[in-house]
Design a protein around this motif. Sequence first.
Motif, PDB file in Angstrom:
ATOM      1  N   GLU A   1       0.835  -1.202   0.000  1.00 54.38           N
ATOM      2  CA  GLU A   1       0.000   0.000   0.000  1.00 54.38           C
ATOM      3  C   GLU A   1       0.871   1.254   0.000  1.00 54.38           C
ATOM      4  OE1 GLU A   1      -3.179   0.339   2.956  1.00 54.38           O
ATOM      5  OE2 GLU A   1      -2.974   2.519   2.819  1.00 54.38           O
TER       6      GLU A   1
ATOM      7  N   ARG B   1       1.466   4.353  -3.138  1.00 53.20           N
ATOM      8  CA  ARG B   1       1.243   5.800  -2.999  1.00 53.20           C
ATOM      9  C   ARG B   1       2.008   6.602  -4.054  1.00 53.20           C
ATOM     10  NH1 ARG B   1      -0.797   7.891   1.507  1.00 53.20           N
ATOM     11  NH2 ARG B   1       0.728   9.565   1.568  1.00 53.20           N
ATOM     12  N   SER B   2       3.027   5.978  -4.638  1.00 54.82           N
ATOM     13  CA  SER B   2       3.772   6.679  -5.687  1.00 54.82           C
ATOM     14  C   SER B   2       3.788   5.805  -6.939  1.00 54.82           C
ATOM     15  CB  SER B   2       5.206   6.945  -5.232  1.00 54.82           C
ATOM     16  OG  SER B   2       5.961   7.389  -6.333  1.00 54.82           O
TER      17      SER B   2
ATOM     18  N   GLY C   1      -3.216   2.364  -1.792  1.00 53.59           N
ATOM     19  CA  GLY C   1      -2.209   3.434  -1.653  1.00 53.59           C
ATOM     20  C   GLY C   1      -2.503   4.588  -2.597  1.00 53.59           C
ATOM     21  N   ASN C   2      -2.859   4.280  -3.847  1.00 48.32           N
ATOM     22  CA  ASN C   2      -3.237   5.325  -4.822  1.00 48.32           C
ATOM     23  C   ASN C   2      -4.342   6.192  -4.249  1.00 48.32           C
ATOM     24  OD1 ASN C   2      -3.227   3.782  -8.149  1.00 48.32           O
ATOM     25  ND2 ASN C   2      -1.566   4.173  -6.753  1.00 48.32           N
TER      26      ASN C   2
ATOM     27  N   ASP D   1      -5.477   6.480  -1.214  1.00 51.56           N
ATOM     28  CA  ASP D   1      -5.121   7.179   0.022  1.00 51.56           C
ATOM     29  C   ASP D   1      -4.302   8.435  -0.295  1.00 51.56           C
ATOM     30  OD1 ASP D   1      -5.403   7.039   2.831  1.00 51.56           O
ATOM     31  OD2 ASP D   1      -3.233   6.679   2.955  1.00 51.56           O
ATOM     32  N   ARG D   2      -3.386   8.301  -1.255  1.00 50.45           N
ATOM     33  CA  ARG D   2      -2.562   9.454  -1.652  1.00 50.45           C
ATOM     34  C   ARG D   2      -3.444  10.525  -2.295  1.00 50.45           C
ATOM     35  NH1 ARG D   2       2.639  10.267  -4.164  1.00 50.45           N
ATOM     36  NH2 ARG D   2       3.175  12.414  -3.627  1.00 50.45           N
TER      37      ARG D   2
ATOM     38  N   GLU E   1      -5.199  12.317   0.336  1.00 49.34           N
ATOM     39  CA  GLU E   1      -4.252  13.184   1.059  1.00 49.34           C
ATOM     40  C   GLU E   1      -3.988  14.464   0.253  1.00 49.34           C
ATOM     41  OE1 GLU E   1      -0.882  11.154   3.040  1.00 49.34           O
ATOM     42  OE2 GLU E   1       0.287  12.513   1.779  1.00 49.34           O
TER      43      GLU E   1
END
Length: 1068
Positions: free
Chosen positions: A746, A750-751, A931-932, A934-935, A938
């Motif tokens: 995850e 995010r990146s 992760g995508n 969630d980012r 954010e």
Amino acid sequence: MSVCGMSCVSRYCSAKPWRLTSLRHLPLSVWASSRWKHSASRQYKAVIFDMGGVLMVSPYRIAAEWERQNGLQAGSIWRTILSGETRIAWDRCLLGELTFEEFVKLCGKDPGTAIQTTNTVQSYLLKLTNHVSDGMCVAMREAVQCIKAEGLKAAILTNNFWFKGQSVLPSDKNLFDVIVESCREGVSKPNPEIYKLCLDRMKVCPEESIFLDDLGQNLKAAAQLGIHTIKVADRATAIQELELKLGFPLRGFVHGTRAVRKGMEIPTDSLKNYLQTTLGLSSEDAVLLRQFSHGQSNPTYHVQSGAHQLVLRKKPPGKLLPSAHAVEREYRVMKALGAVGIPVPTLLDICEDPSVVGTSFYLMEYCPGRIFKDPTLPGLTANQRGDIYTAMNHVLCKIHKVDIQAAGLEDYGKIGNYIERQVHTWTKRYRASETHVIPAMEQLIKWLPLRIPEQEKTTVVHGDFRLDNLIFHPDKPEVLAVLDWELSTLGDPICDVAYNCVAHHLPEDFPLIRGMSKCDLKELGIPSDLEYLALYCNNLGVNPIENWNFYVAFSFFRISAILQGVYKRSLQGQASSDKGEIVGKLAAKMADLAWVFAVREGFRIFDSIPVGNPGPPVRKYSTWNRQRTSPATFLSPSLLDVNHHRPLVSVPKGHLIISPEGLPTRVKDLYHRLTVFMDKHVYPHEKELADYHRSDRRWIPNPRIEELKNEAKASGLWNLFLPLETDPEAKYGAGLKNLEYAFFCEVMGRSLFAPEIFNSSAPDTGNMEMLVKYGTEAQNQQWLLPLLEGKIRSCFAMTEPQVASSDATNIEASIVEEGNFYILNGHKWWTSGAMDPRCKLCVFMGKTDPQASKHKQQSMVLVSMDTPGIKVIRPLSVYGMEDPPGGHSELIFENVRVPKENILLGPGRGFEIAQGRLGPGRIHHCMRLIGNADRALELMKERVKTRVAFGKSLADQGTIKADIANSLVEIEQARLLVLKAAHLMDTVGNKEAASAISMIKLVTPSMALRVIDRAIQAFGAAGLSEDYPLAQFFGMARSLRLADGPDEVHRNFVAKLELKQIGSTKNS
Ligand SMILES: Cc1cc2nc3c(=O)[nH]c(=O)nc-3n(C[C@H](O)[C@H](O)[C@H](O)COP(=O)(O)OP(=O)(O)OC[C@H]3O[C@@H](n4cnc5c(N)ncnc54)[C@H](O)[C@@H]3O)c2cc1C
């Protein structure tokens, strides 16, 4: 005499190929192996010797003596041999067509022969062969040794014959680089072909060589080719003539020495006076000097005066840095160590008066012994080799055991922080000589200071402790003297041990020293580096060294910095550019090697983190996937059973961890390191990486990514994806469970760039896992290992444009057997990663048997991407995004021939493998999508806080708040489901977890699309631009509603299983 790689040498150093002290200070031309600089000899590269009459007594002279002793007429033997039928036979003998024995028989039958018995010729020729095998005459041997010492080649070119099954050569033939014999070649002197053959083998031109022979016709033929010639009537005169041509002396040879180099001459008169007054040597004897080949940092000379043989070591001439070339320090440490029993040369005197030889110098006694230049110790038995290494180990321990106070050396260096100072010093030196960026050096410069070990002990360190810096007893495994103390100081002794083992890690063909990395050390009887270290620790009675990899990394770092210094000096015009280039490359190679050990150290640290006791289960309240201060840990197994109306597939063992705080200590630490790494190395570089991604170079792998991959490796953040279940011994990966990896994956998600940096991106992860599970040893050697190392990439070719590929049974590509090959034909598309130049493997799915049952028709074959017949038609794009450098390509496979052994698992097993491959692949995609999303959330939160519209911050708009809340809730829901699926994979297996995997595959992409879409909306137009990752996140999430199976297929599957489940519950 040099025998099989070892040399009996002088008291001081011999011709050592790997001499860092000298490398540091010398121009490359001096350091490189063939480097005679004397102007007179510059044109010559080789000397060719005839055998009889040149290297040894003339056969005519032996014949004359024989004739005299046997009362025969002078000249009768050779007249006989060279006349009539005998001559023809003799010529055939020289061409190897007859053996000597056959010749003698024929000779006896010739009626015209003046010598009637075969015995006479036979016994003469026997005498001749004895002479030859006795060896060369002393003066000639010495001349050859001197020639070789200057880096020139030497050859024998002889008309020879077969005798008792072999040709007759001198016992000291090993001195020669090339031996050309007429009987082996079928051609004899003066035929020009044999000269050409000899030149060819020596790789020299005629003008670069000198030929010595006693026969005019042979010389004439050589001269006609352009070879310089010397007629040998009298050997002493011929040697003088040769000396004149070459421009250096051919007498007074001492092993490991050469003629005194230009600019390094010493005034012999004042030295002679000095030797008389201080050592009482006789004024009658001339002082003869030769220079040791590699002691140039501090030039070292062999001094002969009458029967006395000494070694003189001095500072080099010219302006020197105050601390450099401190011969006084060398003298001091050797004197002090000699007094406490360390084997060092016997020191005679130190002279700091520059009027004697121009600089300070000291004198030592010279004594013979063996220096082993080749660490594999050729010519010794396995036991003897073991003894030599043991003796070396013992002497190193002895040095490190010296009580520095008792030896009066307490002020010989600083106490403590040795490595820190060394890293600093060598970094500074490296920076001063930097000519271009060596990526591994940059990484090391950052990494080494972070891993400096605590120095447990301060001892005398030698600083250049190598096998070839030791003189061994001529017969016994005993070190007589440790040489070259120039880099000695007080420091961390383990540095000496690690440096002592560098040859263990170098390849065999390493230009500066023969490496042993590929040698079977067991068979050789040589301890491995770790065994050598263990022996050292045992000898010294210290605890095992855990951070050995650090010390080895540091050793190679230092070598790289030294070589870079040499390279820089070569660029400044002190050496030829081609040699400079080699050294430049070596510096980079050494840095890469250092980095390999840095990476190993990274893994070691991770492996050594204790697996923490999870403690009692505590109810948690959040699935938030980032570190929080809350004590969130575990759910009890019963909480998994959310659908109380039906049983779980089985009762899972272990707990469902739903936040990283609940991870075992070892894993939590690694997770923490991942987040730190992301903060430090990934997020800050995203803009730069994205710019590259859009640039003209986008189809070339980004070197920055390679650097980041290396950093990740060194931090032990590598191949984290391989689950414990597939890799139970954690041989290839970090040994994480699927559930544990979910948290890591995850974070990587995010990146856009992170998965590749940690070698955890699709389709490589799926392919690697598949190879671990099903690959043969050979397949894994060829593809799995380089994939695991991140050196190559791979692709997976299943989908075809002409059929609905969501149903894998539709796949039409054919795999047809033909002899030892399979012939592949097919049209594929959406083959992700195939365009990456690093992509070397394609996993190809096709039908081997269209007549077999539906799920047994398909097979998977491993195809090298460079196999002829694979054509890329075009790159496809997702909403115009090409996803370089791998892309998603349309490919044609046209009669692609693949060896049969490339089939995976066997014919008809493709469907089965695809099932196994897709499970983990799907969950990884889902983990990343969390992760995508969630980012995206954010980014959205940050954005809305800073933007004002219609008099209010966007964050204060009710719809935005609702969007944030909905996104948060949906991410949490999907995450929990993903964790549950991962937990089931760990506890009940992939097959049993299939329904849960399909559920997350259904839920997660849609959830991510909604969350990302809300974020894009909140960003306004910027959200669709390239300035933020949102548009790409969206494209990726959208494609995952299709890739790895469209939603509908997963929906069908979940429903089918559920209905089946209900049916079976009712029945039971
Ligand atoms: C970005 C990306 C990367 C990819 N990478 C790869 C790769 O590396 N290797 C590879 O082999 N493939 C890859 N694919 C291809 C992907 O796996 C296929 O697109 C997918 O399996 C669907 O196959 P298809 O496109 O042939 O669609 P079809 O099979 O033609 O399906 C079309 C549509 O029909 C509907 N449908 C299908 N079955 C049912 C059903 N049972 N019930 C109701 N509706 C149904 C669905 O809506 C489906 O989307 C990739 C795709 C994308 C977008």
